[in-house]
Design a protein around this motif. Sequence first.
Motif, PDB file in Angstrom:
ATOM      1  N   GLY A   1       0.850  -1.184   0.000  1.00 15.96           N
ATOM      2  CA  GLY A   1       0.000   0.000   0.000  1.00 15.96           C
ATOM      3  C   GLY A   1       0.877   1.222   0.000  1.00 15.96           C
ATOM      4  N   PRO A   2       0.306   2.398  -0.085  1.00 11.35           N
ATOM      5  CA  PRO A   2       1.110   3.618  -0.099  1.00 11.35           C
ATOM      6  C   PRO A   2       1.729   3.886   1.269  1.00 11.35           C
ATOM      7  N   ALA A   3       2.957   4.372   1.261  1.00  7.11           N
ATOM      8  CA  ALA A   3       3.537   4.913   2.494  1.00  7.11           C
ATOM      9  C   ALA A   3       3.005   6.330   2.678  1.00  7.11           C
ATOM     10  N   LEU A   4       2.683   6.674   3.908  1.00 10.27           N
ATOM     11  CA  LEU A   4       1.999   7.934   4.179  1.00 10.27           C
ATOM     12  C   LEU A   4       2.687   8.717   5.293  1.00 10.27           C
ATOM     13  N   GLY A   5       2.476  10.010   5.291  1.00 13.91           N
ATOM     14  CA  GLY A   5       2.616  10.850   6.459  1.00 13.91           C
ATOM     15  C   GLY A   5       1.236  11.376   6.797  1.00 13.91           C
ATOM     16  N   TYR A   6       1.125  12.100   7.894  1.00 12.81           N
ATOM     17  CA  TYR A   6      -0.165  12.664   8.280  1.00 12.81           C
ATOM     18  C   TYR A   6       0.024  14.106   8.745  1.00 12.81           C
ATOM     19  N   ARG A   7      -0.907  14.937   8.333  1.00  5.19           N
ATOM     20  CA  ARG A   7      -0.979  16.303   8.841  1.00  5.19           C
ATOM     21  C   ARG A   7      -2.191  16.381   9.763  1.00  5.19           C
ATOM     22  N   ILE A   8      -1.968  16.795  10.996  1.00  2.08           N
ATOM     23  CA  ILE A   8      -3.033  16.883  11.992  1.00  2.08           C
ATOM     24  C   ILE A   8      -3.356  18.352  12.218  1.00  2.08           C
ATOM     25  N   GLU A   9      -4.607  18.710  11.953  1.00  4.88           N
ATOM     26  CA  GLU A   9      -5.030  20.101  12.105  1.00  4.88           C
ATOM     27  C   GLU A   9      -5.537  20.318  13.515  1.00  4.88           C
ATOM     28  N   GLY A  10      -4.659  20.820  14.328  1.00  4.28           N
ATOM     29  CA  GLY A  10      -5.024  21.188  15.686  1.00  4.28           C
ATOM     30  C   GLY A  10      -4.495  22.575  15.962  1.00  4.28           C
ATOM     31  N   SER A  11      -4.406  22.891  17.215  1.00  3.34           N
ATOM     32  CA  SER A  11      -3.830  24.169  17.597  1.00  3.34           C
ATOM     33  C   SER A  11      -2.719  23.890  18.606  1.00  3.34           C
ATOM     34  N   PRO A  12      -1.499  23.573  18.115  1.00  2.88           N
ATOM     35  CA  PRO A  12      -0.938  23.809  16.785  1.00  2.88           C
ATOM     36  C   PRO A  12      -1.225  22.659  15.811  1.00  2.88           C
ATOM     37  N   SER A  13      -0.798  22.861  14.552  1.00  2.00           N
ATOM     38  CA  SER A  13      -0.856  21.810  13.537  1.00  2.00           C
ATOM     39  C   SER A  13       0.431  20.997  13.595  1.00  2.00           C
ATOM     40  N   VAL A  14       0.325  19.716  13.199  1.00  2.17           N
ATOM     41  CA  VAL A  14       1.447  18.786  13.328  1.00  2.17           C
ATOM     42  C   VAL A  14       1.614  18.008  12.031  1.00  2.17           C
ATOM     43  N   TRP A  15       2.855  17.836  11.611  1.00  2.00           N
ATOM     44  CA  TRP A  15       3.196  16.903  10.539  1.00  2.00           C
ATOM     45  C   TRP A  15       3.910  15.716  11.152  1.00  2.00           C
ATOM     46  N   PHE A  16       3.278  14.536  11.075  1.00  2.00           N
ATOM     47  CA  PHE A  16       3.924  13.274  11.431  1.00  2.00           C
ATOM     48  C   PHE A  16       4.387  12.637  10.136  1.00  2.00           C
TER      49      PHE A  16
END
Length: 255
Positions: free
Chosen positions: A132-147
Amino acid sequence: MRITWWGHATTTIEENGTRLLTDPVLTSRIAHLRRRRGPAPLPVAAECDAVLISHMHADHLHLTSLTLVAPGAALVVPQGTARLIAQEFGTAMADRCIEVAPGNQVRIGALDITAITAHHDGRRLPWSSFSGPALGYRIEGSPSVWFAGDTDLFDELGAEAGPVDMALVPVGGWGPSLGPGHLDPVRAAEAVQRVQARAAIPVHFGTFWPIGCDWLKPELFLPPGDRFKAAMAELDPAVNVEILAPGESTEVVAP
C-alpha cells in the motif's frame, strides 16, 4: 497540545480530549530488534481514540502492539492494510480500519487528519504480498502537526505537508545502515525547512537496535538527535528543536 514520544516512531498527540497514537510499538522487541533505551511504553500509551499507521513495515505496523491498543480505537491505515489486518485478526479488527491514500481526510474527535505522500517503500515485506502507499499525516489542531512516518525528500513535500507548526520528523533508523526512503539528520533539517515548521521533535532514532550488534556503529544510535538539532540551527535557527527521551512529553502551543 501535548506530545509524548514513546520511542522510535511511536508518539501520542493529545488535544482537547482527543488522543492519537502514531505507529505504535508498545513492546520491548520487534523480531531481531530489541529496545535498547528506556522500558516499553507505559500502559497509558495504549489509550487512544485512533491509531495512525504510516506504512506496513513491521516497525510501524507492529501487529503485536495493535492487540494492546484500546479496543475502541479507530485504525487509520494505508489503502490495502485492512486485508492484512483481517487475515491476522479477523473481521472485527478489520472493521475498525479506515483506509486512506494521499489527500484523504478523516476527522477523529476534535482533530482533522489529512494523509499525505511519503517517499518510502510501502510493501509489507519480507515474505508478504501485501502493499500500500507509504503515508505521512498532517493533523489540524492548535498547533498543527506533521507526522512524517518514514520518507525521503521529494519535490511536493512542502506543498503537501506545510506550512505546519510542529514536525515529528525521522532522523535515523534502527540499524547500522540507513537505506533509501529515509532521512538522515541533515536531510531531516531540510525537510523541516520545506514544510515551514516553527518547531520540531526528532523521532525514529535511539530506540531499537539489532540483537548482538550494540557495538556496531554506535554513532547511528543516539547521536542523530543532536546532529539534527545542530543541522537545524545552521539551516534555520528560528526553528525550535526539542529532543525528548522515550516516555517524555512536551506541551506545544500555537503561535
